[in-house]
Design an enzyme around this catalytic site. Structure first.
Site, PDB file in Angstrom:
ATOM      1  N   HIS A  13       0.824  -1.230   0.062  1.00 44.89           N
ATOM      2  CA  HIS A  13       0.082   0.132  -0.137  1.00 44.89           C
ATOM      3  C   HIS A  13       0.735   1.244   0.047  1.00 44.89           C
ATOM      4  CE1 HIS A  13      -3.980   1.748   1.286  1.00 44.89           C
ATOM      5  NE2 HIS A  13      -3.409   2.936   1.324  1.00 44.89           N
ATOM      6  N   HIS A  15       0.983   4.984  -2.270  1.00 43.65           N
ATOM      7  CA  HIS A  15       0.734   5.781  -3.376  1.00 43.65           C
ATOM      8  C   HIS A  15       1.861   6.529  -4.298  1.00 43.65           C
ATOM      9  CE1 HIS A  15      -3.510   5.996  -2.126  1.00 43.65           C
ATOM     10  NE2 HIS A  15      -2.988   5.283  -0.753  1.00 43.65           N
ATOM     11  N   HIS A 193      -9.807   1.307  -0.153  1.00 41.49           N
ATOM     12  CA  HIS A 193      -9.569   1.983   1.208  1.00 41.49           C
ATOM     13  C   HIS A 193     -10.899   2.036   1.820  1.00 41.49           C
ATOM     14  CE1 HIS A 193      -5.757   3.748  -0.775  1.00 41.49           C
ATOM     15  NE2 HIS A 193      -5.586   4.336   0.463  1.00 41.49           N
ATOM     16  N   GLU A 196     -10.775   3.834   7.301  1.00 41.31           N
ATOM     17  CA  GLU A 196      -9.572   4.610   7.791  1.00 41.31           C
ATOM     18  C   GLU A 196     -10.241   5.823   8.378  1.00 41.31           C
ATOM     19  OE1 GLU A 196      -7.504   6.486   4.645  1.00 41.31           O
ATOM     20  OE2 GLU A 196      -5.789   7.023   5.614  1.00 41.31           O
ATOM     21  N   ASP A 275       2.010   7.071   2.311  1.00 41.64           N
ATOM     22  CA  ASP A 275       2.294   8.334   1.826  1.00 41.64           C
ATOM     23  C   ASP A 275       3.511   8.837   2.589  1.00 41.64           C
ATOM     24  OD1 ASP A 275       0.007   8.733  -0.203  1.00 41.64           O
ATOM     25  OD2 ASP A 275      -0.908   8.566   1.956  1.00 41.64           O
TER      26      ASP A 275
END
Ligand code: ADE
Ligand code: ZN
Length: 327
Positions: A13, A15, A193, A196, A275
């Site tokens: 995972h 981005h 997603h 979250e 990220d």
């Protein structure tokens, strides 16, 4: 003392735009004469204070990622960092919305360029990459269908998955079922997603309507015992990003994070960074913090990585080759 950087790792995972080192984005902004000073703090890191503002900064940073070659360079810069932290297999989320604005011919050029970037990364570091094309939830279901169509038409090679990121509070999973059906028909691995920013209901809807094998985050499933039982029963793999959750204040401290409770309950969990520069983290830090907080040792991380390779959107030959590194 374990050297956590050197421990081999898988990441499911990540981005690609969210992994862009701030220096790389500043360099592109300078090259293209774009003023991005408002998205950087004095210390050079990205500015944001909550999830909505994080998404805004993210999209502003994307404005200087303009050409296929920008994305090739980005792919290589991101893989340099991943490999430096011991990652041997990575899956990167790509966003066709940021790569040609949903146009098939343009997307083909971007995808080809990122594939070259991944091949160069493999030649340089030995790191194996697969791509997950993602729609962006707050761009709406129509764009998601277009994203799924162009993904389906270009599936194969390193492009093996389809997913959804973006503002979880926007609409319902069911609104995106058509796009996931298109991707499923093309044989792509599916993830989205959920759980979250929103709670357990968001995870349940995602399972009910999008037919995913994996959930991005999913950690707030911990709020619902029946849902936990379902995740265990259906062996839904969670792409857990603890440092991201803490930076976004989903949980106040590492000790409050539910990853250990989920794992003990039998939910298949994996570890990723999401990220990394936005959330002041990297894979070494994630492993070290999990070791310090929950006492996870090398055997625990091997098991986590076997879970990840089992759930990876790759061919079985690659899976077996990499799985052997975690025995
Ligand atoms: N896009 C990039 N990072 C994301 C995250 N953590 N949640 C949702 N969408 C994202
Ligand atoms: Zn994410």
């Amino acid at each position: 003392m374990i050297n956590w950087t050197e421990v081999p790792k898988t990441e499911l995972h990540l981005h690609i735009e969210g992994a862009a080192p701030p220096d790389f984005i500043r360099m592109l902004a300078a090259e293209k004469n774009v003023d991005l000073s408002k998205i950087f703090k004095d210390d050079g890191s990205y500015v944001w204070k909550d999830f909505a503002e994080f998404l805004q900064t993210y999209e502003a940073a994307c404005s200087v990622l303009q050409t296929p070659d920008d994305f090739r360079r980005l792919t290589e810069a991101v893989l340099d960092v991943s490999a430096a932290h011991g990652v041997i297999y990575t899956e990167m989320f790509l966003s066709p919305d940021f790569c040609g604005g949903g146009d098939l011919e343009a997307w083909k050029d971007y995808l080809a360029a990122m594939t070259v970037g991944a091949e160069n990364g493999k030649a340089k570091h030995g790191i194996e990459t697969r791509f997950i094309s993602t729609c962006i939830r707050h761009f709406g279901p129509e764009k998601a269908v277009q994203t799924a169509k162009i993904t389906a038409l270009t599936a194969g090679g390193l492009l093996t998955g389809y997913g959804m990121g973006g503002e979880e509070r926007h609409l319902h999973a069911a609104d995106f079922s058509k796009s996931f059906e298109i991707a499923a028909e093309a044989g792509l691995g599916l993830t989205s997603h959920a759980g979250e920013i929103c709670g357990a209901e968001s995870v349940r809807e995602t399972l009910d309507f999008l037919n995913v094998a994996r959930i991005g985050h999913g950690v707030r499933a911990i709020e619902d015992a029946d849902l936990i039982a379902r995740l265990v029963e259906e062996q839904i793999v969670l792409e857990v990003c603890p440092g991201s959750n803490i930076a976004l204040n989903v949980y106040p401290t590492w000790g409050d994070h539910p990853i250990e409770k989920l794992r003990k309950a039998g939910v298949p969990v994996t570890v990723s960074t999401d990220d990394p520069p936005y959330f002041y983290t990297d894979m070494t830090r994630e492993y070290r913090k999990l070791h310090e907080t929950f006492g996870w040792g090398l055997a625990d991380f091997k098991a986590i990585n076997r879970t990840a390779m089992q759930a990876a959107f790759c061919d079985d030959k690659t899976r077996q080759r990499l799985m052997a590194k975690f025995e």
